[in-house]
Design an enzyme around this catalytic site. Structure first.
Site, PDB file in Angstrom:
ATOM      1  N   LYS A  27     -43.025  10.589 -54.707  1.00 36.73           N
ATOM      2  CA  LYS A  27     -43.919  11.762 -54.590  1.00 36.73           C
ATOM      3  C   LYS A  27     -45.355  11.329 -54.837  1.00 36.73           C
ATOM      4  O   LYS A  27     -45.613  10.296 -55.476  1.00 36.73           O
ATOM      5  CB  LYS A  27     -43.536  12.862 -55.588  1.00 36.73           C
ATOM      6  CG  LYS A  27     -43.615  12.499 -57.083  1.00 36.73           C
ATOM      7  CD  LYS A  27     -44.968  12.729 -57.728  1.00 36.73           C
ATOM      8  CE  LYS A  27     -44.989  12.332 -59.203  1.00 36.73           C
ATOM      9  NZ  LYS A  27     -46.294  12.073 -59.762  1.00 36.73           N
ATOM     10  N   ASP A 154     -40.457  15.219 -63.771  1.00 37.04           N
ATOM     11  CA  ASP A 154     -40.635  15.239 -62.311  1.00 37.04           C
ATOM     12  C   ASP A 154     -39.313  15.342 -61.546  1.00 37.04           C
ATOM     13  O   ASP A 154     -39.303  15.427 -60.315  1.00 37.04           O
ATOM     14  CB  ASP A 154     -41.354  13.959 -61.841  1.00 37.04           C
ATOM     15  CG  ASP A 154     -42.805  13.926 -62.286  1.00 37.04           C
ATOM     16  OD1 ASP A 154     -43.372  15.008 -62.546  1.00 37.04           O
ATOM     17  OD2 ASP A 154     -43.362  12.818 -62.379  1.00 37.04           O
TER      18      ASP A 154
END
Ligand code: C5P
Length: 301
Positions: A27, A154
């Site tokens: 990401k 995350d």
């Protein structure tokens, strides 16, 4: 969007072992704002996160009949319960009350480490998706993301992937429409940044500028890449750049060769650029490779 296939009953000696395959995608943070410190010591954040096509590969042998093992092709990666992928498998079996006679997790690493690209979280999320699929989806995708929050901040986003607004410590994920097609160039310089120290520095200073999330969401809803580029902002970027002026050098190369936005991702130290055409991305990549071995071209996933 899911990336796995299952190969059933591969014969190993006299045993039949099932191997699961899953992609673990990195990401980047298009925006990142740090809000208040919470009673649990973490900080609330607001971040638009984007999955990109740089990926690790995860293979899991289930029911090996042997003690759990984790193998990674990169040195320095923990190969026991400290690895988030291992932790993810533990919480999956605890939560679903499923059982296995043994697991072997193999990780082929491509996502740079200590980069702010969520590599460990992506691996953990891939393990959760692969096991959930193998055991007949006992958890919905949202429940799987929620379970991911027990593994790391995350991980919920990395379970869901795509484009999303992430809040709280990372446990509140609201999907947004996919961002428009573009190219990313990502460069990971040699130095690393301590995430806890960075949060402490932010606590001890005033944040002079913050991302405008309303504008960023409107830009994504409108599919307007130019407006997305205008609204990219990470509050950690100036803090790290102050100590590592090298980030300015990387950004200047991005800027000189057609990038429309450049910013550090997460707590660093990787810096990404948004580029409209692959040709420009390739030129930037060649320029940076003279000094940096870890430069990648990626697409939004
Ligand atoms: O999520 P991760 O384990 O990488 O975080 C490392 C450290 O960064 C935490 O122990 C905490 O000190 C800090 N952190 C924070 N707020 C967050 C994420 C991380 O304070 N949302």
């Amino acid at each position: 969007m899911f990336f796995g296939i299952i190969v059933v009953n591969k014969k190993k000696g006299s045993k039949h072992i099932t191997t699961l395959y899953e992609g673990a995608f990195a990401k980047i943070n298009l925006t990142l704002d740090v809000l208040d410190k919470r009673p649990d010591g973490y900080h609330d954040i607001q971040s638009v996160m984007q999955t990109i096509s740089i990926r690790d590969d995860i293979e899991i042998d289930v029911d090996t009949g042997k003690p759990w093992t984790l193998i990674c092709d990169k040195e320095g990666v923990p190969t026991d319960h400290r690895n988030l992928a291992w932790k993810a498998a533990e919480v999956f079996f605890e939560q679903t009350r499923r059982q296995t006679t043994g697991l072997e997790i193999r990780i082929t690493k491509r996502i740079p480490m200590e980069a702010g690209m969520g590599g460990g979280s992506a691996d953990a999320a891939a393990v959760l998706r692969a096991l959930n699929r193998h055991y007949g989806e006992p958890l919905s995708i949202m429940a799987l993301a929620e379970l991911g929050s027990l593994v790391g901040s995350d991980v919920p986003f990395c379970v869901l992937c795509g484009t999303a607004m992430v809040e709280g410590r990372g446990e509140r994920v609201r999907k947004l429409p996919d961002m428009p097609d573009c190219c990313f160039v990502v460069c990971k310089p040699d130095f690393s940044v301590s995430t806890p120290e960075l949060y402490k520095k932010i606590d001890d200073s005033t944040i002079p500028h913050r991302p405008d999330h309303q504008k960023m969401e409107s830009a994504i809803l409108a599919g307007d890449l130019g407006k997305i580029a205008e609204n990219i902002y990470n509050v950690f970027d100036p803090v790290v750049t102050q100590e590592h002026l090298e980030l300015n050098y990387i950004k200047s190369i991005y800027n000189s060769y057609g990038s429309i936005a450049q910013q550090m991702t997460g707590s660093g130290s990787a810096v990404f650029a948004i580029v409209q055409d692959f040709e420009y991305a390739a030129v930037i990549c060649n320029m940076l490779r003279e000094n940096y071995p870890n430069v990648f071209i990626a697409k939004p996933v």
